[in-house]
Scaffold this active site. Structure first.
Site, PDB file in Angstrom:
ATOM      1  N   GLY A  81     123.820  74.447 -45.184  1.00  0.00           N
ATOM      2  CA  GLY A  81     124.802  75.017 -44.268  1.00  0.00           C
ATOM      3  C   GLY A  81     126.247  74.666 -44.557  1.00  0.00           C
ATOM      4  O   GLY A  81     127.079  74.689 -43.648  1.00  0.00           O
ATOM      5  N   SER A  82     126.588  74.395 -45.818  1.00  0.00           N
ATOM      6  CA  SER A  82     127.997  74.061 -46.080  1.00  0.00           C
ATOM      7  C   SER A  82     128.891  75.296 -45.942  1.00  0.00           C
ATOM      8  O   SER A  82     130.032  75.182 -45.467  1.00  0.00           O
ATOM      9  CB  SER A  82     128.165  73.418 -47.462  1.00  0.00           C
ATOM     10  OG  SER A  82     127.984  74.347 -48.495  1.00  0.00           O
ATOM     11  N   ARG A 105     115.770  84.385 -47.101  1.00  0.00           N
ATOM     12  CA  ARG A 105     114.710  85.382 -46.907  1.00  0.00           C
ATOM     13  C   ARG A 105     115.269  86.750 -47.265  1.00  0.00           C
ATOM     14  O   ARG A 105     116.420  87.051 -46.921  1.00  0.00           O
ATOM     15  CB  ARG A 105     114.236  85.446 -45.446  1.00  0.00           C
ATOM     16  CG  ARG A 105     113.823  84.139 -44.838  1.00  0.00           C
ATOM     17  CD  ARG A 105     112.743  83.425 -45.577  1.00  0.00           C
ATOM     18  NE  ARG A 105     111.483  84.150 -45.637  1.00  0.00           N
ATOM     19  CZ  ARG A 105     110.371  83.635 -46.142  1.00  0.00           C
ATOM     20  NH1 ARG A 105     110.367  82.405 -46.629  1.00  0.00           N
ATOM     21  NH2 ARG A 105     109.273  84.345 -46.164  1.00  0.00           N
ATOM     22  N   ASN A 131     127.310  88.579 -47.205  1.00  0.00           N
ATOM     23  CA  ASN A 131     126.572  87.499 -47.863  1.00  0.00           C
ATOM     24  C   ASN A 131     127.496  86.825 -48.867  1.00  0.00           C
ATOM     25  O   ASN A 131     128.401  87.456 -49.417  1.00  0.00           O
ATOM     26  CB  ASN A 131     125.366  88.091 -48.598  1.00  0.00           C
ATOM     27  CG  ASN A 131     124.523  87.049 -49.305  1.00  0.00           C
ATOM     28  OD1 ASN A 131     124.239  85.984 -48.743  1.00  0.00           O
ATOM     29  ND2 ASN A 131     124.134  87.325 -50.527  1.00  0.00           N
ATOM     30  N   HIS A 136     127.221  84.786 -52.500  1.00  0.00           N
ATOM     31  CA  HIS A 136     126.262  84.595 -53.587  1.00  0.00           C
ATOM     32  C   HIS A 136     126.926  83.776 -54.694  1.00  0.00           C
ATOM     33  O   HIS A 136     128.073  84.035 -55.053  1.00  0.00           O
ATOM     34  CB  HIS A 136     125.800  85.949 -54.126  1.00  0.00           C
ATOM     35  CG  HIS A 136     124.823  85.810 -55.251  1.00  0.00           C
ATOM     36  ND1 HIS A 136     123.491  85.509 -55.048  1.00  0.00           N
ATOM     37  CD2 HIS A 136     124.986  85.886 -56.588  1.00  0.00           C
ATOM     38  CE1 HIS A 136     122.884  85.413 -56.209  1.00  0.00           C
ATOM     39  NE2 HIS A 136     123.764  85.637 -57.173  1.00  0.00           N
ATOM     40  N   VAL A 138     118.776  93.513 -53.391  1.00  0.00           N
ATOM     41  CA  VAL A 138     119.075  92.082 -53.264  1.00  0.00           C
ATOM     42  C   VAL A 138     120.318  91.737 -54.086  1.00  0.00           C
ATOM     43  O   VAL A 138     120.403  92.088 -55.270  1.00  0.00           O
ATOM     44  CB  VAL A 138     117.870  91.234 -53.736  1.00  0.00           C
ATOM     45  CG1 VAL A 138     118.222  89.752 -53.742  1.00  0.00           C
ATOM     46  CG2 VAL A 138     116.675  91.486 -52.835  1.00  0.00           C
ATOM     47  N   GLU A 143     133.298  79.050 -52.892  1.00  0.00           N
ATOM     48  CA  GLU A 143     132.590  79.785 -51.830  1.00  0.00           C
ATOM     49  C   GLU A 143     133.224  79.465 -50.480  1.00  0.00           C
ATOM     50  O   GLU A 143     133.425  80.338 -49.637  1.00  0.00           O
ATOM     51  CB  GLU A 143     131.101  79.407 -51.805  1.00  0.00           C
ATOM     52  CG  GLU A 143     130.327  79.802 -53.046  1.00  0.00           C
ATOM     53  CD  GLU A 143     128.842  79.496 -52.933  1.00  0.00           C
ATOM     54  OE1 GLU A 143     128.248  79.697 -51.864  1.00  0.00           O
ATOM     55  OE2 GLU A 143     128.253  79.039 -53.943  1.00  0.00           O
TER      56      GLU A 143
HETATM   57  C1  GAR Z   1     125.216  78.696 -51.583  1.00  0.00           C
HETATM   58  O1  GAR Z   1     125.585  78.345 -52.885  1.00  0.00           O
HETATM   59  C2  GAR Z   1     125.028  80.200 -51.454  1.00  0.00           C
HETATM   60  O2  GAR Z   1     125.924  80.921 -52.253  1.00  0.00           O
HETATM   61  C3  GAR Z   1     123.617  80.365 -51.964  1.00  0.00           C
HETATM   62  O3  GAR Z   1     122.915  79.278 -51.424  1.00  0.00           O
HETATM   63  C4  GAR Z   1     123.812  78.168 -51.249  1.00  0.00           C
HETATM   64  C5  GAR Z   1     123.707  77.721 -49.828  1.00  0.00           C
HETATM   65  O4  GAR Z   1     124.463  76.558 -49.621  1.00  0.00           O
HETATM   66  N1  GAR Z   1     123.079  81.611 -51.555  1.00  0.00           N
HETATM   67  C6  GAR Z   1     122.246  82.346 -52.297  1.00  0.00           C
HETATM   68  O5  GAR Z   1     121.834  81.981 -53.383  1.00  0.00           O
HETATM   69  C7  GAR Z   1     121.851  83.675 -51.705  1.00  0.00           C
HETATM   70  N2  GAR Z   1     121.461  84.593 -52.722  1.00  0.00           N
HETATM   71  P1  GAR Z   1     124.929  76.162 -48.165  1.00  0.00           P
HETATM   72  O6  GAR Z   1     123.677  76.144 -47.299  1.00  0.00           O
HETATM   73  O7  GAR Z   1     125.486  74.774 -48.332  1.00  0.00           O
HETATM   74  O8  GAR Z   1     125.941  77.149 -47.692  1.00  0.00           O
END
Ligand code: GAR
Length: 225
Positions: A14-15, A94, A110, A112, A147, A177
């Protein structure tokens, strides 16, 4: 100003969610986080949100045993209960059904960890290293049925450095991000995103100037004989 109510969907750390919550602490930010919803009760991000007084809910995907429509109906009930009209996926792991995506089209974004359309899917940092790219990064996009597809709102590029492993590269990308996701959610919440020909245009944003070169040409120059 009426702020757009947003549901942030997470599966883990969840950052990115925390970055969105921090942005929304500014009363001038056009979105307010109405709900943090996780498909896993053990998602670390839930405690962070709760500690900041943000409503949280859990809809355990495992409990639905592959019935994605029922899982999504339960999530949508929570989202509706909290009056959210925008969804921000923040490490939500998911895949959503086409029906869900269609219902939220133009209102769901989203983040990514790659410069899409390069490296959709999982293990993006490992794959970027294996491919030998010199620039990597992250993308915020509107969610469509494919996706990790959908109109792009923002991207940030970072260099891949000698000695990088997936963890060091992921950390460099994650910092970015946390910058572009709050910005892009703010644009969507403020109604500044327009769609034309499957691409997104954002009103009133300044395009970047200059270029990120890696390695720098001076370092790459052929030595004099
Ligand atoms: C992040 O790097 C996000 O971009 C990625 O998961 C991580 C979640 O980190 N998402 C994906 O790969 C979706 N396709 P977080 O929980 O610390 O935000």
């Amino acid at each position: 100003m009426t702020r757009a109510r947003v549901a942030v969907l997470i599966s883990g750390r969840g950052s990115n969610m925390a970055a969105l919550l921090a942005a929304a602490e500014d009363p001038a930010y056009p979105a307010e986080i109405a709900l943090v919803l996780s498909n896993r009760a053990d998602a670390a991000g839930l405690a962070h949100a709760a500690a900041r007084g943000v409503p949280t809910a859990v809809v355990e995907s495992r409990a639905y045993r592959g019935d994605r429509a029922a899982f999504e109906a339960a999530m949508e009930a929570e989202i509706a209960r909290h009056g959210a009209r925008i969804i921000a996926l923040a490490g939500f792991m998911r895949v959503l059904t086409e029906g869900f995506v269609t219902r939220w089209e133009g209102r769901m974004i989203n983040v990514h960890p790659s410069l899409l359309p390069a490296f959709p899917g999982l293990d993006t940092h490992e794959r970027a290293l294996a491919a030998g790219v010199r620039l990597h990064g992250c993308t915020v996009h509107l969610v469509t049925a494919g996706v990790d597809e959908g109109p792009i709102l923002a991207q940030a590029a970072v260099p891949v450095l000698p000695g990088d492993d997936a963890a060091s590269l992921a950390a460099r990308v994650l910092d970015q991000e946390h910058r572009i996701y709050p910005a892009a959610l703010g644009w969507l919440a403020a109604g500044r995103v327009r769609l034309a020909d499957g691409r997104a245009r954002v009103d009133g944003v300044a395009p970047a100037s200059g270029a990120l070169l890696n390695p720098l040409p001076s370092a790459a120059a052929v030595p004099k004989r």
